[in-house]
Design an enzyme around this catalytic site. Structure first.
Site, PDB file in Angstrom:
ATOM      1  N   GLY A 113       0.435  -1.607   0.389  1.00 19.97           N
ATOM      2  CA  GLY A 113       0.166  -0.223  -0.292  1.00 19.97           C
ATOM      3  C   GLY A 113       1.103   1.275  -0.255  1.00 19.97           C
ATOM      4  CG  ASN A 114       2.456   5.341   1.831  1.00 20.41           C
ATOM      5  OD1 ASN A 114       3.387   6.130   0.820  1.00 20.41           O
ATOM      6  ND2 ASN A 114       1.026   6.700   1.943  1.00 20.41           N
ATOM      7  CB  SER A 138      10.919   3.856  -0.943  1.00 25.64           C
ATOM      8  OG  SER A 138      10.785   3.563   0.177  1.00 25.64           O
ATOM      9  CG  ASP A 181      12.467  -3.329  -2.571  1.00 28.04           C
ATOM     10  OD1 ASP A 181      13.033  -2.325  -1.577  1.00 28.04           O
ATOM     11  OD2 ASP A 181      11.118  -2.510  -3.013  1.00 28.04           O
ATOM     12  CG  HIS A 202       3.547   1.326  -5.584  1.00 29.20           C
ATOM     13  ND1 HIS A 202       3.846   2.065  -4.488  1.00 29.20           N
ATOM     14  CD2 HIS A 202       4.042   0.150  -4.706  1.00 29.20           C
ATOM     15  CE1 HIS A 202       4.268   1.305  -3.670  1.00 29.20           C
ATOM     16  NE2 HIS A 202       4.625  -0.156  -3.867  1.00 29.20           N
ATOM     17  CG  ASP A 241       4.581   8.861  -9.954  1.00 29.78           C
ATOM     18  OD1 ASP A 241       3.579   8.259  -9.697  1.00 29.78           O
ATOM     19  OD2 ASP A 241       5.148   9.660 -10.447  1.00 29.78           O
ATOM     20  CB  ILE A 272      10.197   5.094 -10.580  1.00 32.53           C
ATOM     21  CG1 ILE A 272       9.552   3.943 -11.132  1.00 32.53           C
ATOM     22  CG2 ILE A 272       9.402   6.792 -11.161  1.00 32.53           C
ATOM     23  CD1 ILE A 272       9.728   4.062 -12.755  1.00 32.53           C
TER      24      ILE A 272
HETATM   25  O1  PAF Z   1       8.566  -4.994  -1.793  1.00 32.90           O
HETATM   26  C1  PAF Z   1       7.380  -5.357  -1.049  1.00 32.90           C
HETATM   27  O2  PAF Z   1       6.095  -4.254  -1.049  1.00 32.90           O
HETATM   28  C2  PAF Z   1       6.979  -6.193  -0.162  1.00 32.90           C
HETATM   29  O3  PAF Z   1       7.673  -5.962   0.382  1.00 32.90           O
HETATM   30  C3  PAF Z   1       5.854  -6.982  -0.397  1.00 32.90           C
HETATM   31  C4  PAF Z   1       6.648  -8.032  -2.060  1.00 32.90           C
HETATM   32  C5  PAF Z   1       4.550  -6.546  -1.129  1.00 32.90           C
HETATM   33  C6  PAF Z   1       6.488  -8.650   0.239  1.00 32.90           C
HETATM   34  O4  PAF Z   1       5.299  -8.130   1.708  1.00 32.90           O
END
Ligand code: PAF
Length: 275
Positions: A31-32, A188, A150, A37, A35, A179
Protein backbone atom coordinates in the site's frame (compact mmCIF):
# COMPACT_ATOMS: atom_id res chain seq x y z
CA UNK A 1 -12.74 -3.26 -9.40
CA UNK A 2 -13.53 -6.23 -7.19
CA UNK A 3 -12.22 -6.10 -3.63
CA UNK A 4 -11.59 -9.50 -2.10
CA UNK A 5 -10.49 -9.94 1.49
CA UNK A 6 -10.52 -13.70 1.97
CA UNK A 7 -7.94 -16.20 0.78
CA UNK A 8 -10.61 -18.77 -0.03
CA UNK A 9 -12.46 -16.27 -2.19
CA UNK A 10 -9.39 -15.09 -4.12
CA UNK A 11 -8.48 -18.71 -4.87
CA UNK A 12 -12.02 -19.34 -6.07
CA UNK A 13 -11.92 -16.19 -8.24
CA UNK A 14 -8.54 -17.00 -9.81
CA UNK A 15 -9.46 -20.67 -10.41
CA UNK A 16 -12.50 -19.43 -12.27
CA UNK A 17 -10.31 -17.07 -14.35
CA UNK A 18 -7.90 -19.88 -15.16
CA UNK A 19 -10.76 -22.17 -16.19
CA UNK A 20 -11.75 -19.46 -18.70
CA UNK A 21 -8.17 -19.46 -20.05
CA UNK A 22 -7.36 -16.05 -18.63
CA UNK A 23 -3.82 -15.15 -17.59
CA UNK A 24 -3.27 -13.41 -14.27
CA UNK A 25 -0.86 -10.60 -13.40
CA UNK A 26 -0.14 -10.03 -9.72
CA UNK A 27 1.31 -6.80 -8.37
CA UNK A 28 2.08 -7.35 -4.67
CA UNK A 29 2.21 -4.18 -2.53
CA UNK A 30 2.11 -2.99 1.05
CA UNK A 31 0.00 0.00 0.00
CA UNK A 32 0.79 3.72 0.26
CA UNK A 33 1.02 3.62 -3.50
CA UNK A 34 3.32 5.93 -5.44
CA UNK A 35 4.66 6.21 -9.00
CA UNK A 36 7.00 3.26 -8.36
CA UNK A 37 3.94 1.02 -7.91
CA UNK A 38 2.28 2.63 -10.91
CA UNK A 39 5.29 1.68 -13.03
CA UNK A 40 4.72 -1.98 -12.01
CA UNK A 41 1.07 -1.66 -13.02
CA UNK A 42 2.13 -0.02 -16.29
CA UNK A 43 4.52 -2.93 -17.02
CA UNK A 44 1.68 -5.39 -16.45
CA UNK A 45 -0.16 -3.73 -19.36
CA UNK A 46 2.35 -5.38 -21.72
CA UNK A 47 0.90 -8.76 -20.72
CA UNK A 48 -2.65 -9.60 -21.70
CA UNK A 49 -4.07 -10.60 -18.35
CA UNK A 50 -6.45 -9.90 -15.50
CA UNK A 51 -4.64 -7.51 -13.15
CA UNK A 52 -4.71 -8.26 -9.45
CA UNK A 53 -2.98 -6.00 -6.92
CA UNK A 54 -2.51 -7.17 -3.36
CA UNK A 55 -2.29 -4.85 -0.39
CA UNK A 56 -1.02 -6.29 2.85
CA UNK A 57 1.39 -4.75 5.33
CA UNK A 58 3.21 -7.89 6.34
CA UNK A 59 4.20 -7.73 10.02
CA UNK A 60 6.67 -10.61 9.57
CA UNK A 61 9.05 -8.57 7.43
CA UNK A 62 9.51 -5.69 9.90
CA UNK A 63 12.38 -5.88 12.35
CA UNK A 64 10.90 -3.49 14.85
CA UNK A 65 7.34 -3.06 16.08
CA UNK A 66 7.78 0.71 15.80
CA UNK A 67 8.74 0.50 12.13
CA UNK A 68 5.65 -1.64 11.46
CA UNK A 69 3.42 0.76 13.41
CA UNK A 70 4.79 3.79 11.54
CA UNK A 71 4.49 2.27 8.07
CA UNK A 72 2.30 4.74 6.14
CA UNK A 73 -1.25 3.55 5.41
CA UNK A 74 -3.50 5.32 2.88
CA UNK A 75 -6.03 2.63 1.96
CA UNK A 76 -8.84 4.85 0.59
CA UNK A 77 -6.43 6.74 -1.62
CA UNK A 78 -4.81 3.47 -2.77
CA UNK A 79 -8.19 2.03 -3.77
CA UNK A 80 -8.90 5.10 -5.92
CA UNK A 81 -5.45 4.88 -7.55
CA UNK A 82 -5.91 1.20 -8.38
CA UNK A 83 -9.38 1.82 -9.82
CA UNK A 84 -8.07 4.66 -11.95
CA UNK A 85 -5.26 2.45 -13.24
CA UNK A 86 -7.54 -0.34 -14.43
CA UNK A 87 -6.74 -2.94 -11.81
CA UNK A 88 -9.45 -5.63 -12.01
CA UNK A 89 -9.20 -6.91 -8.46
CA UNK A 90 -7.67 -5.82 -5.17
CA UNK A 91 -6.78 -8.58 -2.74
CA UNK A 92 -6.61 -7.16 0.77
CA UNK A 93 -6.37 -10.07 3.19
CA UNK A 94 -6.54 -10.13 6.95
CA UNK A 95 -3.39 -11.30 8.69
CA UNK A 96 -5.10 -14.26 10.37
CA UNK A 97 -6.30 -15.47 7.01
CA UNK A 98 -3.17 -15.05 4.91
CA UNK A 99 -0.35 -15.84 7.33
CA UNK A 100 0.16 -19.53 8.08
CA UNK A 101 -0.53 -20.75 11.63
CA UNK A 102 2.70 -22.72 11.74
CA UNK A 103 5.79 -21.50 10.02
CA UNK A 104 7.90 -23.96 8.12
CA UNK A 105 11.57 -24.04 9.06
CA UNK A 106 12.97 -21.73 6.41
CA UNK A 107 16.58 -22.14 5.37
CA UNK A 108 17.52 -19.48 2.85
CA UNK A 109 20.87 -19.38 1.02
CA UNK A 110 23.72 -17.66 2.87
CA UNK A 111 23.44 -14.23 1.21
CA UNK A 112 19.92 -13.59 2.50
CA UNK A 113 21.17 -13.50 6.09
CA UNK A 114 24.72 -12.28 5.66
CA UNK A 115 24.81 -9.72 2.85
CA UNK A 116 23.37 -6.24 2.29
CA UNK A 117 19.95 -5.80 3.98
CA UNK A 118 19.91 -9.44 5.04
CA UNK A 119 22.86 -8.79 7.33
CA UNK A 120 21.17 -5.90 9.11
CA UNK A 121 17.54 -7.06 9.12
CA UNK A 122 17.47 -10.52 10.67
CA UNK A 123 14.30 -12.40 9.73
CA UNK A 124 13.23 -9.84 7.11
CA UNK A 125 13.65 -12.07 4.07
CA UNK A 126 12.07 -15.05 5.83
CA UNK A 127 9.04 -12.75 6.39
CA UNK A 128 8.92 -11.76 2.72
CA UNK A 129 9.39 -15.41 1.70
CA UNK A 130 6.36 -16.48 3.77
CA UNK A 131 3.97 -13.85 2.39
CA UNK A 132 5.11 -14.17 -1.23
CA UNK A 133 4.62 -17.95 -1.17
CA UNK A 134 1.19 -17.51 0.39
CA UNK A 135 0.21 -15.04 -2.34
CA UNK A 136 1.48 -17.25 -5.16
CA UNK A 137 -0.25 -20.32 -3.76
CA UNK A 138 -3.55 -18.48 -3.24
CA UNK A 139 -3.59 -16.66 -6.60
CA UNK A 140 -1.53 -18.83 -8.97
CA UNK A 141 -0.40 -15.87 -11.10
CA UNK A 142 1.21 -16.12 -14.53
CA UNK A 143 3.15 -12.86 -14.14
CA UNK A 144 4.45 -11.06 -11.06
CA UNK A 145 6.00 -7.59 -10.97
CA UNK A 146 8.70 -6.35 -8.59
CA UNK A 147 10.85 -3.21 -8.48
CA UNK A 148 14.63 -3.23 -8.76
CA UNK A 149 14.90 -0.78 -5.88
CA UNK A 150 14.44 -3.78 -3.55
CA UNK A 151 17.14 -5.69 -5.42
CA UNK A 152 17.83 -8.30 -2.75
CA UNK A 153 14.08 -8.92 -2.49
CA UNK A 154 14.08 -9.49 -6.24
CA UNK A 155 16.81 -12.11 -5.73
CA UNK A 156 14.60 -13.75 -3.10
CA UNK A 157 11.63 -13.84 -5.48
CA UNK A 158 13.85 -15.39 -8.18
CA UNK A 159 15.06 -17.93 -5.61
CA UNK A 160 11.48 -18.82 -4.56
CA UNK A 161 10.60 -19.18 -8.24
CA UNK A 162 13.62 -21.41 -8.88
CA UNK A 163 12.94 -23.63 -5.88
CA UNK A 164 9.15 -24.05 -6.06
CA UNK A 165 7.50 -22.80 -9.21
CA UNK A 166 9.86 -23.10 -12.14
CA UNK A 167 8.76 -26.54 -13.23
CA UNK A 168 5.21 -26.48 -11.95
CA UNK A 169 3.59 -23.55 -13.63
CA UNK A 170 4.81 -20.96 -16.05
CA UNK A 171 5.14 -18.12 -13.59
CA UNK A 172 7.21 -15.26 -14.99
CA UNK A 173 8.93 -12.78 -12.65
CA UNK A 174 9.19 -9.34 -14.22
CA UNK A 175 11.65 -6.86 -12.72
CA UNK A 176 11.00 -3.17 -13.26
CA UNK A 177 13.53 -0.30 -13.06
CA UNK A 178 13.62 1.99 -10.05
CA UNK A 179 11.51 5.14 -10.39
CA UNK A 180 13.07 8.36 -9.04
CA UNK A 181 11.75 11.82 -8.28
CA UNK A 182 13.16 14.95 -9.97
CA UNK A 183 15.98 15.13 -7.39
CA UNK A 184 17.02 11.53 -8.10
CA UNK A 185 15.61 10.05 -4.87
CA UNK A 186 14.26 6.52 -5.41
CA UNK A 187 10.52 6.48 -4.73
CA UNK A 188 9.56 4.65 -1.58
CA UNK A 189 6.60 4.74 0.80
CA UNK A 190 9.12 5.57 3.52
CA UNK A 191 9.92 8.90 1.80
CA UNK A 192 6.57 10.10 3.18
CA UNK A 193 8.06 9.89 6.66
CA UNK A 194 10.70 12.51 5.78
CA UNK A 195 10.24 16.28 5.98
CA UNK A 196 11.28 18.49 3.05
CA UNK A 197 14.64 19.34 4.61
CA UNK A 198 15.46 15.66 5.14
CA UNK A 199 14.39 14.81 1.58
CA UNK A 200 16.70 17.46 0.15
CA UNK A 201 19.54 16.29 2.37
CA UNK A 202 19.17 12.62 1.50
CA UNK A 203 18.82 13.12 -2.26
CA UNK A 204 21.94 15.28 -2.21
CA UNK A 205 23.88 12.66 -0.24
CA UNK A 206 22.83 9.87 -2.59
CA UNK A 207 23.76 11.98 -5.58
CA UNK A 208 27.18 12.61 -3.98
CA UNK A 209 27.65 8.89 -3.56
CA UNK A 210 26.61 8.23 -7.17
CA UNK A 211 28.91 10.88 -8.55
CA UNK A 212 31.95 10.42 -6.28
CA UNK A 213 32.36 6.74 -5.81
CA UNK A 214 35.54 7.38 -3.85
CA UNK A 215 33.24 8.35 -0.99
CA UNK A 216 32.44 4.68 -0.65
CA UNK A 217 34.96 4.27 2.13
CA UNK A 218 34.58 7.70 3.66
CA UNK A 219 32.37 7.85 6.73
CA UNK A 220 29.63 10.36 5.99
CA UNK A 221 27.74 9.98 9.22
CA UNK A 222 26.44 12.96 11.12
CA UNK A 223 23.56 13.54 13.50
CA UNK A 224 20.70 13.35 11.00
CA UNK A 225 22.24 11.00 8.51
CA UNK A 226 24.04 7.70 8.89
CA UNK A 227 25.13 4.99 6.54
CA UNK A 228 24.33 1.39 7.32
CA UNK A 229 26.20 0.03 4.32
CA UNK A 230 27.50 1.03 0.92
CA UNK A 231 28.85 -1.86 -1.13
CA UNK A 232 29.87 -2.56 -4.68
CA UNK A 233 28.94 -5.96 -6.14
CA UNK A 234 29.54 -7.85 -9.31
CA UNK A 235 26.05 -9.12 -10.14
CA UNK A 236 26.82 -12.69 -11.15
CA UNK A 237 28.76 -13.10 -7.91
CA UNK A 238 25.91 -11.55 -5.90
CA UNK A 239 23.31 -13.77 -7.56
CA UNK A 240 25.28 -16.93 -6.83
CA UNK A 241 25.70 -15.93 -3.14
CA UNK A 242 21.89 -16.00 -3.05
CA UNK A 243 21.56 -19.55 -4.34
CA UNK A 244 20.56 -18.63 -7.88
CA UNK A 245 21.77 -21.40 -10.16
CA UNK A 246 21.10 -20.06 -13.65
CA UNK A 247 23.07 -16.86 -13.63
CA UNK A 248 21.80 -14.87 -16.57
CA UNK A 249 24.63 -14.25 -19.06
CA UNK A 250 23.74 -10.59 -19.37
CA UNK A 251 24.82 -10.11 -15.73
CA UNK A 252 28.45 -10.99 -16.45
CA UNK A 253 30.71 -8.09 -15.51
CA UNK A 254 27.77 -5.91 -14.50
CA UNK A 255 28.34 -4.04 -11.27
CA UNK A 256 26.03 -2.24 -8.89
CA UNK A 257 26.38 -0.09 -5.82
CA UNK A 258 23.99 -1.00 -3.00
CA UNK A 259 23.30 1.23 -0.03
CA UNK A 260 21.14 1.58 3.05
CA UNK A 261 21.04 4.85 4.95
CA UNK A 262 19.20 6.29 7.91
CA UNK A 263 17.77 9.79 7.85
CA UNK A 264 16.78 10.29 11.46
CA UNK A 265 14.94 7.04 12.20
CA UNK A 266 13.87 6.42 8.61
CA UNK A 267 15.78 3.72 6.74
CA UNK A 268 16.08 4.06 2.96
CA UNK A 269 17.69 1.77 0.41
CA UNK A 270 18.90 2.31 -3.14
CA UNK A 271 21.08 0.66 -5.76
CA UNK A 272 22.39 1.64 -9.15
CA UNK A 273 24.47 0.20 -11.93
CA UNK A 274 28.04 1.42 -12.42
CA UNK A 275 30.43 0.95 -15.32
O1 PAF B 1 7.95 -4.94 -1.83
C1 PAF B 1 6.95 -4.97 -1.08
O2 PAF B 1 6.08 -4.10 -1.08
C2 PAF B 1 6.79 -6.15 -0.12
O3 PAF B 1 8.01 -6.57 0.36
C3 PAF B 1 5.99 -7.32 -0.73
C4 PAF B 1 6.69 -7.92 -1.93
C5 PAF B 1 4.61 -6.84 -1.13
C6 PAF B 1 5.83 -8.44 0.29
O4 PAF B 1 5.21 -7.99 1.44
Amino acid sequence: MEIITSKKEITHYTKFLKSSNKKISLIPTMGNLHDGHLSLIKSSEDYESIKIASLFVNPLQFNSKEDFKNYPSTIDKDIKILQKNNIDCLFMPDKNDILPKDFENIKLPWGFNNLLCGKYRPGHFEGVYIIVKQLIDAINPDYMFFGEKDYQQLLLIKYIHQEFYKNINKLLIISCPTIRDASGLALSSRNNLLNDKQKTLVSKKILDIRENLMDLKTPLNNDDFSIEYIEEWNLSNLHSQHGLLDIEKKLNNKKRIFLAIYVGKVRLIDNFEIQ
